[in-house]
Design an enzyme around this catalytic site. Structure first.
Site, PDB file in Angstrom:
ATOM      1  N   LYS A  47      17.258 -43.909  14.272  1.00 55.79           N
ATOM      2  CA  LYS A  47      15.813 -43.797  14.101  1.00 55.79           C
ATOM      3  C   LYS A  47      15.374 -44.591  12.881  1.00 55.79           C
ATOM      4  CE  LYS A  47      13.345 -40.784  11.851  1.00 55.79           C
ATOM      5  NZ  LYS A  47      12.674 -39.569  11.316  1.00 55.79           N
ATOM      6  N   ASP A  74      10.053 -44.550  14.941  1.00 60.56           N
ATOM      7  CA  ASP A  74       9.275 -43.322  14.786  1.00 60.56           C
ATOM      8  C   ASP A  74       8.111 -43.566  13.828  1.00 60.56           C
ATOM      9  OD1 ASP A  74       8.519 -40.673  14.979  1.00 60.56           O
ATOM     10  OD2 ASP A  74       9.958 -39.976  13.477  1.00 60.56           O
ATOM     11  N   LYS A  76       4.811 -42.667  14.631  1.00 65.11           N
ATOM     12  CA  LYS A  76       3.774 -41.638  14.828  1.00 65.11           C
ATOM     13  C   LYS A  76       2.372 -42.239  14.730  1.00 65.11           C
ATOM     14  CE  LYS A  76       6.635 -37.805  13.105  1.00 65.11           C
ATOM     15  NZ  LYS A  76       7.821 -38.572  12.640  1.00 65.11           N
ATOM     16  N   ASP A  79      -4.548 -43.362  15.715  1.00 63.40           N
ATOM     17  CA  ASP A  79      -5.749 -44.071  15.287  1.00 63.40           C
ATOM     18  C   ASP A  79      -6.648 -44.227  16.512  1.00 63.40           C
ATOM     19  OD1 ASP A  79      -7.544 -45.838  13.813  1.00 63.40           O
ATOM     20  OD2 ASP A  79      -5.827 -46.262  12.502  1.00 63.40           O
ATOM     21  N   THR A 133       7.887 -30.405  13.205  1.00 62.63           N
ATOM     22  CA  THR A 133       8.854 -29.312  12.993  1.00 62.63           C
ATOM     23  C   THR A 133       8.853 -28.791  11.561  1.00 62.63           C
ATOM     24  OG1 THR A 133      10.588 -30.967  12.659  1.00 62.63           O
ATOM     25  CG2 THR A 133      10.371 -30.019  14.867  1.00 62.63           C
ATOM     26  N   ARG A 225      19.982 -36.126   7.329  1.00 62.11           N
ATOM     27  CA  ARG A 225      20.701 -35.822   6.096  1.00 62.11           C
ATOM     28  C   ARG A 225      22.069 -35.191   6.281  1.00 62.11           C
ATOM     29  NH1 ARG A 225      15.357 -33.463   3.154  1.00 62.11           N
ATOM     30  NH2 ARG A 225      14.943 -32.991   5.344  1.00 62.11           N
TER      31      ARG A 225
END
Length: 255
Positions: A47, A74, A76, A79, A133, A225
């Site tokens: 990603k 990614d 997002k 607009d 999330t 992570r």
């Protein structure tokens, strides 16, 4: 040119390799590529999020493609329809397999995004981001209709995405069962922030373990992570394989 995703082979390794997306959430391209090279062939999907794309842009995507990786971009996007359409058209030539927009942008924006993606030489599959999330759900009433719960909000956004020509969504694993009942495959569901046994959730609030998410119907799961900050990332991946194998074996035995 975008490399086609390989067909799943028999066995657990291919199942996880085809479903696990590692999030390169860093602004440092050299550091990101160091992680990729260290993980080697075991990881197929990566990603590229806002940090890395804002820092290195097209170079980051192309560097991953040159290593034979599949890219989940990614961004997002959220607009007015024309701006989102033009932003997607500006990705022409980039080998992107998955691309996110916010499902809350509305039907015209979603339809414009879907049409723009289809017009590219190598069209990415667009995913509508439902509810982040990082939210528990208690924050939502002040921002959204108080008469509907979080799951119904996710379902509503997913329905809107599907009706607008968007082939999948990003949602927490807690909504997987409800989404799969209403939107069976080939509709895609990507679940971010999943964790292995005993791993810290950090800022992910609505999450499950990686085996639970895959068994629950996720097409892809995103982990960052816990893999990248590990002293031995390959060992973490092998631990995920073991946990998934054990979970699925237990499920089969319980039937």
């Amino acid at each position: 040119m975008t490399r086609p995703a390989p067909q799943p082979r028999a066995g657990l390794e291919s199942r996880l390799r085809d479903k696990l997306i590692v999030a390169l959430d860093t602004p440092d391209l050299d550091l990101a590529l160091g992680h990729v090279d260290r993980l080697g062939d075991g990881i197929l999907w990566y990603k590229v999020g806002l940090q890395l794309f804002c820092a290195s842009g097209r170079q980051a995507v192309q560097a991953l493609a040159d290593r034979g990786k599949q890219i989940f971009l990614d961004l997002k996007l959220h607009d007015i329809p024309a701006t989102v359409e033009r932003a997607i058209l500006a990705l022409e030539g980039l080998p992107v397999s998955l691309l996110t927009v916010h499902a809350s942008g509305g039907p015209k924006m979603l339809s414009a995004a879907a049409a723009a993606a289809r017009s590219l030489a190598t069209p990415p599959r667009i995913l509508g981001v439902t509810m982040l999330t990082s939210l528990y759900g208690t924050e939502i009433p002040a921002l959204w209709n108080e008469r509907t719960g979080l799951e119904e909000k996710v379902l509503g956004l997913a329905r809107l995405a599907a009706q607008s020509g968007i082939p999948g969504v990003v949602a927490s694993p807690l909504e997987l069962a409800a989404l799969r009942r209403e939107l069976p495959r080939p509709f895609l569901i990507v679940t971010p922030g999943v964790r292995g046994p005993g791993e810290a959730t950090h800022d992910q609030k609505r999450t499950l373990s990686l085996p639970e998410a895959i068994a629950g119907g996720a097409d892809y799961v995103v982990v960052g992570r816990p893999i990248l900050e590990a002293s031995d990332p390959k060992a973490v991946f092998l631990g995920y394989e073991t946990a998934l194998n054990q979970f699925l074996s237990t499920e089969r035995n319980d039937r």
